[in-house]
Design a protein around this motif. Structure first.
Motif, PDB file in Angstrom:
ATOM      1  N   VAL A   1      -5.890  -3.304  -1.421  1.00  0.00           N
ATOM      2  CA  VAL A   1      -5.026  -3.067  -2.187  1.00  0.00           C
ATOM      3  C   VAL A   1      -4.154  -2.398  -3.222  1.00  0.00           C
ATOM      4  O   VAL A   1      -4.758  -0.988  -3.136  1.00  0.00           O
ATOM      5  CB  VAL A   1      -5.778  -4.007  -3.522  1.00  0.00           C
ATOM      6  N   ILE A   2      -3.265  -1.992  -3.044  1.00  0.00           N
ATOM      7  CA  ILE A   2      -2.365  -1.072  -3.387  1.00  0.00           C
ATOM      8  C   ILE A   2      -1.255  -1.681  -4.490  1.00  0.00           C
ATOM      9  O   ILE A   2      -0.591  -2.890  -4.900  1.00  0.00           O
ATOM     10  CB  ILE A   2      -1.286  -0.496  -2.110  1.00  0.00           C
ATOM     11  N   ALA A   3      -0.602  -0.889  -5.551  1.00  0.00           N
ATOM     12  CA  ALA A   3      -0.141  -0.909  -6.662  1.00  0.00           C
ATOM     13  C   ALA A   3       0.555   0.126  -7.476  1.00  0.00           C
ATOM     14  O   ALA A   3       0.283   0.904  -6.754  1.00  0.00           O
ATOM     15  CB  ALA A   3      -1.416  -1.693  -8.219  1.00  0.00           C
TER      16      ALA A   3
ATOM     17  N   ALA B   1       4.750   6.154 -10.727  1.00  0.00           N
ATOM     18  CA  ALA B   1       5.014   4.659 -10.584  1.00  0.00           C
ATOM     19  C   ALA B   1       3.541   4.300 -11.040  1.00  0.00           C
ATOM     20  O   ALA B   1       3.329   3.056 -10.348  1.00  0.00           O
ATOM     21  CB  ALA B   1       5.753   4.591  -8.775  1.00  0.00           C
ATOM     22  N   GLY B   2       2.183   5.219 -10.849  1.00  0.00           N
ATOM     23  CA  GLY B   2       0.975   4.790 -11.218  1.00  0.00           C
ATOM     24  C   GLY B   2       0.931   4.519  -9.701  1.00  0.00           C
ATOM     25  O   GLY B   2       0.024   3.124  -9.464  1.00  0.00           O
ATOM     26  N   PHE B   3       1.347   5.003  -8.873  1.00  0.00           N
ATOM     27  CA  PHE B   3       0.704   4.260  -7.527  1.00  0.00           C
ATOM     28  C   PHE B   3      -0.386   4.630  -7.156  1.00  0.00           C
ATOM     29  O   PHE B   3      -1.530   6.262  -7.037  1.00  0.00           O
ATOM     30  CB  PHE B   3       1.305   4.985  -6.329  1.00  0.00           C
ATOM     31  N   CYS B   4      -1.247   3.705  -6.906  1.00  0.00           N
ATOM     32  CA  CYS B   4      -3.376   3.787  -6.342  1.00  0.00           C
ATOM     33  C   CYS B   4      -3.596   2.718  -5.705  1.00  0.00           C
ATOM     34  O   CYS B   4      -2.438   1.737  -5.293  1.00  0.00           O
ATOM     35  CB  CYS B   4      -3.580   3.579  -7.543  1.00  0.00           C
ATOM     36  N   SER B   5      -4.317   2.934  -4.687  1.00  0.00           N
ATOM     37  CA  SER B   5      -5.115   1.507  -3.658  1.00  0.00           C
ATOM     38  C   SER B   5      -6.237   2.042  -4.149  1.00  0.00           C
ATOM     39  O   SER B   5      -7.147   2.288  -4.866  1.00  0.00           O
ATOM     40  CB  SER B   5      -4.786   1.807  -2.703  1.00  0.00           C
ATOM     41  N   ALA B   6      -6.925   0.227  -3.543  1.00  0.00           N
ATOM     42  CA  ALA B   6      -8.060   0.158  -4.511  1.00  0.00           C
ATOM     43  C   ALA B   6      -9.255   1.133  -3.744  1.00  0.00           C
ATOM     44  O   ALA B   6     -10.618   1.248  -4.488  1.00  0.00           O
ATOM     45  CB  ALA B   6      -8.342  -1.311  -3.311  1.00  0.00           C
ATOM     46  N   GLY B   7      -9.532   1.993  -3.322  1.00  0.00           N
ATOM     47  CA  GLY B   7      -9.902   2.593  -2.675  1.00  0.00           C
ATOM     48  C   GLY B   7      -9.594   3.541  -0.693  1.00  0.00           C
ATOM     49  O   GLY B   7      -8.848   3.263  -0.455  1.00  0.00           O
ATOM     50  N   ARG B   8     -10.602   3.999  -1.087  1.00  0.00           N
ATOM     51  CA  ARG B   8      -9.624   5.270   0.298  1.00  0.00           C
ATOM     52  C   ARG B   8     -10.616   4.100   2.031  1.00  0.00           C
ATOM     53  O   ARG B   8     -11.856   4.092   1.756  1.00  0.00           O
ATOM     54  CB  ARG B   8     -10.459   7.187   0.656  1.00  0.00           C
ATOM     55  N   THR B   9     -10.084   4.354   2.695  1.00  0.00           N
ATOM     56  CA  THR B   9     -10.991   4.512   4.568  1.00  0.00           C
ATOM     57  C   THR B   9     -10.781   5.651   5.242  1.00  0.00           C
ATOM     58  O   THR B   9     -10.012   6.228   5.071  1.00  0.00           O
ATOM     59  CB  THR B   9     -10.239   3.027   4.662  1.00  0.00           C
ATOM     60  N   ASP B  10     -11.816   5.808   6.034  1.00  0.00           N
ATOM     61  CA  ASP B  10     -11.509   7.102   6.651  1.00  0.00           C
ATOM     62  C   ASP B  10     -10.597   6.624   7.790  1.00  0.00           C
ATOM     63  O   ASP B  10     -10.488   5.683   8.389  1.00  0.00           O
ATOM     64  CB  ASP B  10     -13.075   7.504   7.514  1.00  0.00           C
ATOM     65  N   ARG B  11     -10.275   7.920   9.158  1.00  0.00           N
ATOM     66  CA  ARG B  11      -9.842   7.892  10.012  1.00  0.00           C
ATOM     67  C   ARG B  11     -10.918   7.010  11.128  1.00  0.00           C
ATOM     68  O   ARG B  11     -11.747   6.856  11.502  1.00  0.00           O
ATOM     69  CB  ARG B  11     -10.465   9.364  10.502  1.00  0.00           C
TER      70      ARG B  11
ATOM     71  N   PRO C   1      10.341  -1.722 -16.038  1.00  0.00           N
ATOM     72  CA  PRO C   1       9.793  -2.232 -14.954  1.00  0.00           C
ATOM     73  C   PRO C   1       8.996  -2.538 -13.955  1.00  0.00           C
ATOM     74  O   PRO C   1       8.415  -2.909 -15.558  1.00  0.00           O
ATOM     75  CB  PRO C   1       8.735  -0.155 -14.933  1.00  0.00           C
ATOM     76  N   VAL C   2       8.572  -3.576 -13.320  1.00  0.00           N
ATOM     77  CA  VAL C   2       7.298  -4.254 -13.325  1.00  0.00           C
ATOM     78  C   VAL C   2       5.853  -3.817 -12.046  1.00  0.00           C
ATOM     79  O   VAL C   2       6.689  -3.153 -11.492  1.00  0.00           O
ATOM     80  CB  VAL C   2       7.122  -5.626 -12.368  1.00  0.00           C
ATOM     81  N   ARG C   3       5.248  -4.416 -12.547  1.00  0.00           N
ATOM     82  CA  ARG C   3       3.772  -3.267 -12.163  1.00  0.00           C
ATOM     83  C   ARG C   3       3.544  -4.678 -10.782  1.00  0.00           C
ATOM     84  O   ARG C   3       3.147  -5.935 -11.105  1.00  0.00           O
ATOM     85  CB  ARG C   3       2.655  -3.256 -12.571  1.00  0.00           C
ATOM     86  N   LEU C   4       3.119  -4.301  -9.800  1.00  0.00           N
ATOM     87  CA  LEU C   4       2.550  -4.871  -8.580  1.00  0.00           C
ATOM     88  C   LEU C   4       2.143  -4.950  -7.579  1.00  0.00           C
ATOM     89  O   LEU C   4       1.334  -3.048  -8.156  1.00  0.00           O
ATOM     90  CB  LEU C   4       4.009  -5.004  -7.516  1.00  0.00           C
ATOM     91  N   ALA C   5       0.922  -5.428  -7.377  1.00  0.00           N
ATOM     92  CA  ALA C   5       0.015  -4.920  -6.009  1.00  0.00           C
ATOM     93  C   ALA C   5       0.022  -5.889  -4.749  1.00  0.00           C
ATOM     94  O   ALA C   5       0.999  -6.838  -5.198  1.00  0.00           O
ATOM     95  CB  ALA C   5      -1.044  -5.514  -6.728  1.00  0.00           C
ATOM     96  N   PHE C   6      -0.352  -5.268  -4.007  1.00  0.00           N
ATOM     97  CA  PHE C   6       0.254  -5.929  -3.076  1.00  0.00           C
ATOM     98  C   PHE C   6      -1.141  -6.098  -2.100  1.00  0.00           C
ATOM     99  O   PHE C   6      -2.208  -4.846  -2.416  1.00  0.00           O
ATOM    100  CB  PHE C   6       0.635  -4.665  -1.808  1.00  0.00           C
ATOM    101  N   ARG C   7      -1.344  -6.654  -0.882  1.00  0.00           N
ATOM    102  CA  ARG C   7      -2.755  -7.367  -0.544  1.00  0.00           C
ATOM    103  C   ARG C   7      -1.526  -6.480   1.343  1.00  0.00           C
ATOM    104  O   ARG C   7      -0.956  -6.747   1.612  1.00  0.00           O
ATOM    105  CB  ARG C   7      -3.141  -8.520  -0.286  1.00  0.00           C
TER     106      ARG C   7
END
Length: 278
Positions: A78-80, A60-70, A14-20
């Motif tokens: 950023v999601i990784a 897969a260690g899926f996570c994001s930089a933070g939450r945004t509201d509705r 597995p390779v860890r990727l970050a996406f903007r």
């Protein structure tokens, strides 16, 4: 018997990727996963599963930089996650994601990378939907927020530490819009939207610079209410990464163009049905 992909020697390491990631928040119930509501993370995970990038988002260690509201938008979330098929992820994610969320760039990162904890700063923009009277006073008042302050009167604090360090705060214009741009190491819930309300009051002559200082240094009789969510954009998340552009799908661009056309048409219809008073 089905082969376990985690032990199958034919499956690459597995390779860890970050996406903007960018998204229009109008039809999302926020970014964070929810069992029964449409969210950015939920749609992203579903797209990854359709591409067989991973089966279990936790593994897969899926996570994001933070939450945004509705209703809040983003062009710098950023999601990784980790996957054995990084090329497939880069090439096909935008083809599987819904039209109101898309990737703009990717980066290969260390196995321990976490966009929330590795973020150096976050930048938000709040776009005002009303005409601003006094830009100069708003700009001067925005500068007061720079530095470390207690935001108890300008956020939903809860059990969090109310002190936050603001690195930059300015008022800008883009076309017919005025916006507040704020950069900080981290933010409290509703902090930027409350700051936007306070500065709009300055622009309307209802609050002065001393009033901003009082909000930061004294207990307010009535906390500032946050501005509407639809004006807020997560503009950038600085994780110190070197981004490589991801091939975009024409579908999301067409979708955004259709939204603009629709809103222009609806505005014209409203003016016919309910003309503005002189």
């Amino acid at each position: 018997m089905e082969t376990d992909k985690t032990t199958d020697p034919a499956v690459p390491r597995p390779v860890r990727l970050a996406f903007r990631v960018s998204y229009l928040g109008t039809r999302f119930y926020g970014s964070q996963q929810q069992e029964s509501s449409r969210t950015v993370e939920g749609e992203f995970i579903a797209a990854c599963r359709r591409l067989d990038l991973f089966s279990d988002w936790r593994a897969a260690g899926f996570c994001s930089a933070g939450r945004t509201d509705r209703g809040v938008h983003a062009c710098g979330q950023v999601i990784a996650f980790s996957t054995s098929y990084p090329d497939r992820a880069r090439q096909a994610l935008n083809l599987q994601l819904p039209l109101d969320v898309w990737c703009t760039a990717s980066a290969e990162v260390a196995d321990a990378f976490h966009p929330r904890f590795d973020a150096r700063s976050r930048t938000y923009r709040y776009y005002y939907s009303v005409q601003v009277r006094d830009l100069q006073s708003m700009e001067a008042a925005a500068g007061i927020f720079i530095g470390e302050h207690n935001f108890s009167n300008l956020a939903r604090v809860g059990d969090k530490n109310p002190w936050r360090k603001v690195l930059e705060a300015r008022i800008g214009t883009e076309g017919r819009f005025t916006y507040l741009e704020v950069k900080a190491e981290s933010f409290l819930w509703h902090q930027v939207r409350c700051m936007a309300t306070a500065l709009l009051s300055v622009g309307a002559g209802e609050l002065d610079m001393d009033g901003i200082l009082l909000l930061l240094n004294e207990t307010a009789n009535r906390p500032i209410q946050p501005a509407p969510a639809e004006g807020l954009v997560l503009w950038d998340t600085d994780c110190g990464l070197l981004w490589e552009p991801v091939e975009k799908s024409d579908c999301s661009g067409t979708y955004c163009a259709e939204l603009r056309r629709h809103h222009t048409l609806m505005k014209q219809i409203c003016q016919v049905i309910r003309p503005e008073q002189p």
